[in-house]
Scaffold this active site. Structure first.
Site, PDB file in Angstrom:
ATOM      1  N   GLU A 122      96.374  35.970 133.440  1.00 57.38           N
ATOM      2  CA  GLU A 122      96.614  34.841 134.356  1.00 57.38           C
ATOM      3  C   GLU A 122      98.058  34.805 134.853  1.00 57.38           C
ATOM      4  O   GLU A 122      98.521  33.775 135.341  1.00 57.38           O
ATOM      5  CB  GLU A 122      96.263  33.504 133.682  1.00 57.38           C
ATOM      6  CG  GLU A 122      94.835  33.356 133.221  1.00 57.38           C
ATOM      7  CD  GLU A 122      93.784  33.336 134.328  1.00 57.38           C
ATOM      8  OE1 GLU A 122      94.157  33.460 135.513  1.00 57.38           O
ATOM      9  OE2 GLU A 122      92.596  33.225 133.998  1.00 57.38           O
ATOM     10  N   HIS A 145      98.000  27.183 129.635  1.00 54.45           N
ATOM     11  CA  HIS A 145      96.562  27.142 129.949  1.00 54.45           C
ATOM     12  C   HIS A 145      95.782  27.185 128.650  1.00 54.45           C
ATOM     13  O   HIS A 145      96.114  27.966 127.746  1.00 54.45           O
ATOM     14  CB  HIS A 145      96.193  28.339 130.827  1.00 54.45           C
ATOM     15  CG  HIS A 145      94.726  28.593 130.928  1.00 54.45           C
ATOM     16  ND1 HIS A 145      93.838  27.663 131.434  1.00 54.45           N
ATOM     17  CD2 HIS A 145      93.972  29.669 130.582  1.00 54.45           C
ATOM     18  CE1 HIS A 145      92.614  28.180 131.400  1.00 54.45           C
ATOM     19  NE2 HIS A 145      92.661  29.384 130.885  1.00 54.45           N
ATOM     20  N   HIS A 147      91.562  26.130 126.783  1.00 57.36           N
ATOM     21  CA  HIS A 147      90.157  25.791 127.004  1.00 57.36           C
ATOM     22  C   HIS A 147      89.833  24.505 126.248  1.00 57.36           C
ATOM     23  O   HIS A 147      89.039  24.515 125.304  1.00 57.36           O
ATOM     24  CB  HIS A 147      89.269  26.961 126.573  1.00 57.36           C
ATOM     25  CG  HIS A 147      89.525  28.222 127.336  1.00 57.36           C
ATOM     26  ND1 HIS A 147      89.016  29.454 126.969  1.00 57.36           N
ATOM     27  CD2 HIS A 147      90.252  28.458 128.477  1.00 57.36           C
ATOM     28  CE1 HIS A 147      89.409  30.378 127.841  1.00 57.36           C
ATOM     29  NE2 HIS A 147      90.161  29.805 128.755  1.00 57.36           N
ATOM     30  N   GLU A 175      97.523   4.857 127.273  1.00 59.97           N
ATOM     31  CA  GLU A 175      98.761   5.569 127.597  1.00 59.97           C
ATOM     32  C   GLU A 175      98.617   6.592 128.736  1.00 59.97           C
ATOM     33  O   GLU A 175      99.628   7.076 129.252  1.00 59.97           O
ATOM     34  CB  GLU A 175      99.320   6.268 126.353  1.00 59.97           C
ATOM     35  CG  GLU A 175      98.468   7.408 125.874  1.00 59.97           C
ATOM     36  CD  GLU A 175      99.147   8.231 124.776  1.00 59.97           C
ATOM     37  OE1 GLU A 175     100.324   8.018 124.499  1.00 59.97           O
ATOM     38  OE2 GLU A 175      98.456   9.091 124.218  1.00 59.97           O
ATOM     39  N   HIS A 216      85.916  25.913 132.847  1.00 56.43           N
ATOM     40  CA  HIS A 216      86.825  26.919 132.286  1.00 56.43           C
ATOM     41  C   HIS A 216      87.920  26.296 131.416  1.00 56.43           C
ATOM     42  O   HIS A 216      87.994  26.591 130.230  1.00 56.43           O
ATOM     43  CB  HIS A 216      87.446  27.757 133.420  1.00 56.43           C
ATOM     44  CG  HIS A 216      88.346  28.836 132.947  1.00 56.43           C
ATOM     45  ND1 HIS A 216      88.464  30.063 133.560  1.00 56.43           N
ATOM     46  CD2 HIS A 216      89.192  28.904 131.893  1.00 56.43           C
ATOM     47  CE1 HIS A 216      89.309  30.820 132.905  1.00 56.43           C
ATOM     48  NE2 HIS A 216      89.781  30.130 131.883  1.00 56.43           N
TER      49      HIS A 216
END
Ligand code: 2HA
Ligand code: ZN
Length: 281
Positions: A122, A145, A147, A175, A216
């Site tokens: 990525e 990133h 999952h 919050e 994803h």
């Protein structure tokens, strides 16, 4: 004495410890199974110099888009196909320190990625997001990133309209509106690892620090590792509460739009426009 001998042991570098601790936490939370997830952390040259001979370049790898806006910049980044589970035991295999070349079409590996590894698949999205976030926040440093389970689940059961997704997350924990008043971005489903998904994500990152990839995972941006992790953690907690609320049979009451506005006023944040006080809500 070689120059290297004057350097401090790189495993004691604060950026290395932060990277290892964060990846390990993400793994333990179940958000980075197998080779899932990736992190890149923009480093200052001075920060690295104490630990590494920056003239000693190991390998050069192609970047398949124009990253020249980041020429000469350094990152510590997770490796392609590497497992977060293994980072703590073997950072030198699973992590690398890279520098973007002057032309911006390659990066140099200065440390790590032993056994022939390269930076995350990525990387285009990470670099494009760094470019974008640096334009709006000069203190920006981290792209993360993962999952996150409940956020992914919500992309199957909840509206993917950004205002809807933002509103639900804000509603689930008091919050949330304070932590991400700008809301969450959502892109269409796109094949991961492509420049197309990078461009779509970076486009959202003009206005938000959280971008959801349907079915994803999630991308987060921030000025520190803790802040970025905390941002994702907060959104995922809200998604977990949403899952639990749905499992318990749905809402009987909620935080109202007026109360969300009260929060924004009390904590001096500006809520994203078009989320509160919408007709039909
Ligand atoms: O690095 O999570 O999106 C593995 C992934 C791809
Ligand atoms: Zn992923």
């Amino acid at each position: 004495m070689s120059k290297i001998m004057n350097k401090k042991f790189i495993y004691t570098a604060p950026f290395m410890e932060e990277m290892i601790d964060t990846a390990t936490n993400l793994y333990r939370l179940g958000w980075d199974e197998r080779n899932g997830g990736n992190i890149s952390y923009l480093l200052q040259e001075d920060e690295i110099k104490a630990y590494l001979d920056i003239t000693n370049m190991k390998r050069v790898v192609e970047v398949n888009f124009d990253a020249s806006e980041l020429a000469g910049r350094y990152f510590i980044v997770t490796g392609s196909g590497k497992y977060f589970k293994n980072i703590k035991e073997h950072p030198e295999i699973n992590l690398g320190i890279i520098r973007i070349t002057e032309e911006g079409n390659q990066y140099e590996i200065l440390w790590g990625f032993e056994n022939g590894g390269v930076a995350t698949s990525e990387l285009p999205t990470h670099l494009m997001n760094h470019i974008q976030r640096l334009k709006v926040d000069q203190n920006h440093r981290v792209i993360m990133h993962c999952h996150a389970t409940n956020l992914i689940a919500m992309t199957f059961t909840h509206s993917l309209i950004e205002e809807d997704m933002t509103k639900t997350l804000w509603e689930m924990c008091t919050e949330c509106i304070v932590v991400f008043p700008e809301g969450i971005g959502v892109i269409p489903w796109i094949v991961p690892g492509t420049t197309e998904i990078g461009e779509a994500t970076a486009d959202k990152m003009k206005d938000v620090r959280l971008v959801l990839w349907p079915h994803h995972g999630i991308f987060g941006a921030g000025t520190t590792m803790d802040e970025t992790f905390g941002l994702i953690e907060t959104a995922e907690k809200a998604a977990q509460v949403y899952t639990t609320v749905c499992a318990q049979g749905g809402k009987k009451q909620t935080i109202t739009d007026h109360q969300l506005m009260e929060l924004a006023t009390a904590f001096q944040v500006v809520p994203r426009e078009g989320v509160l006080f919408r007709k039909g809500n």
